[in-house]
Design an enzyme around this catalytic site. Structure first.
Site, PDB file in Angstrom:
ATOM      1  N   LYS A  50      -5.511 -33.707  92.217  1.00 29.14           N
ATOM      2  CA  LYS A  50      -6.733 -34.115  91.530  1.00 29.14           C
ATOM      3  C   LYS A  50      -7.850 -34.558  92.460  1.00 29.14           C
ATOM      4  CE  LYS A  50      -5.487 -36.594  87.521  1.00 29.14           C
ATOM      5  NZ  LYS A  50      -4.737 -37.812  87.392  1.00 29.14           N
TER       6      LYS A  50
ATOM      7  N   GLY B 121       2.897 -39.158  98.664  1.00 32.03           N
ATOM      8  CA  GLY B 121       4.279 -38.983  98.227  1.00 32.03           C
ATOM      9  C   GLY B 121       4.745 -37.536  98.282  1.00 32.03           C
TER      10      GLY B 121
ATOM     11  N   GLY C  84      -1.044 -43.883  97.468  1.00 32.55           N
ATOM     12  CA  GLY C  84      -2.242 -44.607  97.037  1.00 32.55           C
ATOM     13  C   GLY C  84      -2.606 -45.749  97.980  1.00 32.55           C
TER      14      GLY C  84
HETATM   15  P1  ADP Z   1       0.373 -36.443  97.305  1.00 36.94           P
HETATM   16  O1  ADP Z   1       1.472 -37.081  96.495  1.00 36.94           O
HETATM   17  O2  ADP Z   1       0.863 -35.922  98.619  1.00 36.94           O
HETATM   18  O3  ADP Z   1      -0.813 -37.332  97.425  1.00 36.94           O
HETATM   19  P2  ADP Z   1      -0.682 -35.099  94.979  1.00 36.94           P
HETATM   20  O4  ADP Z   1       0.142 -35.954  94.088  1.00 36.94           O
HETATM   21  O5  ADP Z   1      -2.137 -35.318  94.990  1.00 36.94           O
HETATM   22  O6  ADP Z   1      -0.128 -35.160  96.481  1.00 36.94           O
HETATM   23  O7  ADP Z   1      -0.487 -33.572  94.582  1.00 36.94           O
HETATM   24  C1  ADP Z   1       0.750 -32.937  94.671  1.00 36.94           C
HETATM   25  C2  ADP Z   1       0.916 -31.928  93.574  1.00 36.94           C
HETATM   26  O8  ADP Z   1      -0.152 -31.003  93.555  1.00 36.94           O
HETATM   27  C3  ADP Z   1       2.193 -31.124  93.750  1.00 36.94           C
HETATM   28  O9  ADP Z   1       3.001 -31.331  92.630  1.00 36.94           O
HETATM   29  C4  ADP Z   1       1.706 -29.679  93.809  1.00 36.94           C
HETATM   30  O10 ADP Z   1       2.535 -28.792  93.115  1.00 36.94           O
HETATM   31  C5  ADP Z   1       0.356 -29.758  93.145  1.00 36.94           C
HETATM   32  N1  ADP Z   1      -0.516 -28.654  93.560  1.00 36.94           N
HETATM   33  C6  ADP Z   1      -0.974 -28.394  94.792  1.00 36.94           C
HETATM   34  N2  ADP Z   1      -1.714 -27.285  94.787  1.00 36.94           N
HETATM   35  C7  ADP Z   1      -1.718 -26.805  93.533  1.00 36.94           C
HETATM   36  C8  ADP Z   1      -2.322 -25.679  92.892  1.00 36.94           C
HETATM   37  N3  ADP Z   1      -3.075 -24.826  93.572  1.00 36.94           N
HETATM   38  N4  ADP Z   1      -2.117 -25.532  91.575  1.00 36.94           N
HETATM   39  C9  ADP Z   1      -1.367 -26.419  90.894  1.00 36.94           C
HETATM   40  N5  ADP Z   1      -0.770 -27.484  91.425  1.00 36.94           N
HETATM   41  C10 ADP Z   1      -0.943 -27.687  92.746  1.00 36.94           C
HETATM   42 MG    MG Z   2       1.740 -37.313  94.341  1.00 36.62          MG
END
Ligand code: ADP
Ligand code: MG
Length: 393
Positions: A198, A351, A374
């Site tokens: 997001k 995460g 976060g």
């Molecule tokens: P982090 O936990 O490392 O901060 P996020 O929670 O923001 O990462 O995002 C991780 C999620 O985003 C994963 O579940 C991944 O599948 C999803 N994601 C990444 N790229 C895409 C995409 N192009 N379309 C749909 N989901 C995606």
């Molecule tokens: Mg995440």
């Protein structure tokens, strides 16, 4: 910073409450990744060697103040026993009443793990009453739960305000040192890679770091909101309609400040997020109708890889694609390799990003792998972290 660290404190014969982050990713009742637990072992071991009685407490998942048996910390007590190789007592509740006697009878150097703090409604409500109860178990409070340091919850905020002898553990120390390097004196060129789901989760950080970095690399689902803001077709890709304006503003600010902001120039597209979905690679940055952008494409991997290799400091947060699915893991895997090979200062946080690098079993070395998602973002944004504030005397 006005915070004491555990190695500056006298712990012998004390009852030491350590707030840890044992919120480990679980799947079907099994622990998928134990990085956070492993990273808290130096603090626990230190307290044991000093001859303290140790009371460990953590949250796990979101039980919302109710007992949810699949979110019990009991399996984690077993894992802890495996690492400490000595008796770990598990308490089936997190309240003071039942546990006071256990703490009294405990041997010095032994460890009691309380049940999930969030089974009690007082934890997330930052209840002073609940914190008061917990304070009766100890005479020293240590926070080593970096992943929860941004939460205004009883064990993080209200409790250390009640206990007069308090400090931070080694994990928090390590996290603060690593992240402070990024804020204070990063070697240039400094590149940040932001991916994940997001825009709303990460836009604050992008706005804050815009003036400090030389390049911003964007991947993951986030990229599609930015592409839309540029008027590029995104097919069925995830787009946050209400964040298009915010994305457009950031693009304009980057241009004005002469910061390179890179978006994918090709994509691996699929019909849906599944292992057996048909996939295609696009020729350019447009996603055709009926398709969804699920990973960065090969030309993007090459472009991003070159910028990362030429950087002296790299901060990475968020996977570049839906890496949980085989056809969409390559982007994240290749970027993990490139960051891992970089001999400058490299930090990975988030995460899912950390889960990804561990799932790939990449043997590459990063300067720092943050246990906070976060929390590390908020730290880098310069926000006040309630758990750290509460440790100041
Ligand atoms: P982090 O936990 O490392 O901060 P996020 O929670 O923001 O990462 O995002 C991780 C999620 O985003 C994963 O579940 C991944 O599948 C999803 N994601 C990444 N790229 C895409 C995409 N192009 N379309 C749909 N989901 C995606
Ligand atoms: Mg995440």
């Amino acid at each position: 910073m006005g915070i004491k660290y555990i190695d500056e404190m006298a712990l012998a014969h004390k009852k030491v409450f350590i707030r840890v982050d044992f919120n480990l990713p679980m799947k079907d009742g099994k622990i998928v990744n134990d990085l956070r637990l492993k990273e808290s072992l130096p603090t626990i071991q230190h307290a044991r060697e000093q001859g303290a009685k140790i009371i460990l407490a953590s949250h796990l998942g979101r039980p919302e103040g109710k007992i949810v048996s699949k979110l019990s910390l009991e399996p984690i007590a077993e894992l802890l026993l495996f690492y400490l190789k000595e008796s770990v007592i598990f308490s089936h509740n997190c309240e003071a009443n039942g546990n006071k006697k256990i703490v009294q009878d405990m041997k010095e150097g032994s460890v009691l793990l309380l049940e999930n703090l969030r089974f009690h409604p007082g934890e997330e409500a930052n209840s002073v009453h609940f914190a008061n109860q917990l304070s009766k178990l100890c005479n020293v409070y240590i926070n080593d739960a970096f992943g929860a340091i941004h939460r205004i919850h009883a064990s993080v905020e209200a409790l250390p305000k009640i206990v007069s002898v308090k400090g931070a553990g080694f994990l928090i120390k390590k996290e603060i040192e690593a992240l402070t390097y990024l804020l204070k004196k990063p070697k240039k060129p400094y590149t940040i890679i932001i991916g994940g789901k997001k825009v709303s989760d990460k836009i604050g950080l992008l706005n804050c770091l815009l003036d400090q970095v030389d390049a911003i690399i964007i991947g993951g689902a986030m990229a599609y909101t930015f592409l839309r803001a540029m008027g590029i077709k995104t097919g069925n890709s995830l787009v946050e309609e209400d964040k298009i304006t915010v994305a457009r503003d950031l693009l304009q600010r980057a241009k004005k400040n002469q910061v390179r902001l890179l978006l994918p120039i090709d994509h691996v597209v699929g019909k849906r997020l599944r292992d057996d979905t048909p996939v295609e690679v696009t020729l350019g940055s447009e996603v055709p109708d009926g398709w969804m952008g699920c990973d960065i494409g090969p030309k993007t991997i090459e472009l991003y890889g070159k910028i990362i290799s030429e950087s002296q400091t790299v901060m990475w947060n968020g996977p570049l694609g839906a890496f949980e699915f085989k056809p969409f893991e390559t982007g994240t895997k290749k970027i993990a390799e490139t960051v891992g090979k970089n001999r400058g200062y490299t930090v990975v946080g988030g995460g899912d990003s950390v889960a990804a690098i561990q799932a790939f079993k990449s043997h590459y070395k990063f300067s720092h792998v943050s246990t906070g998602g976060g929390a590390s973002l908020e730290f880098l944004e310069g926000k006040i972290l309630p758990g750290l504030e509460a440790l100041k005397s």
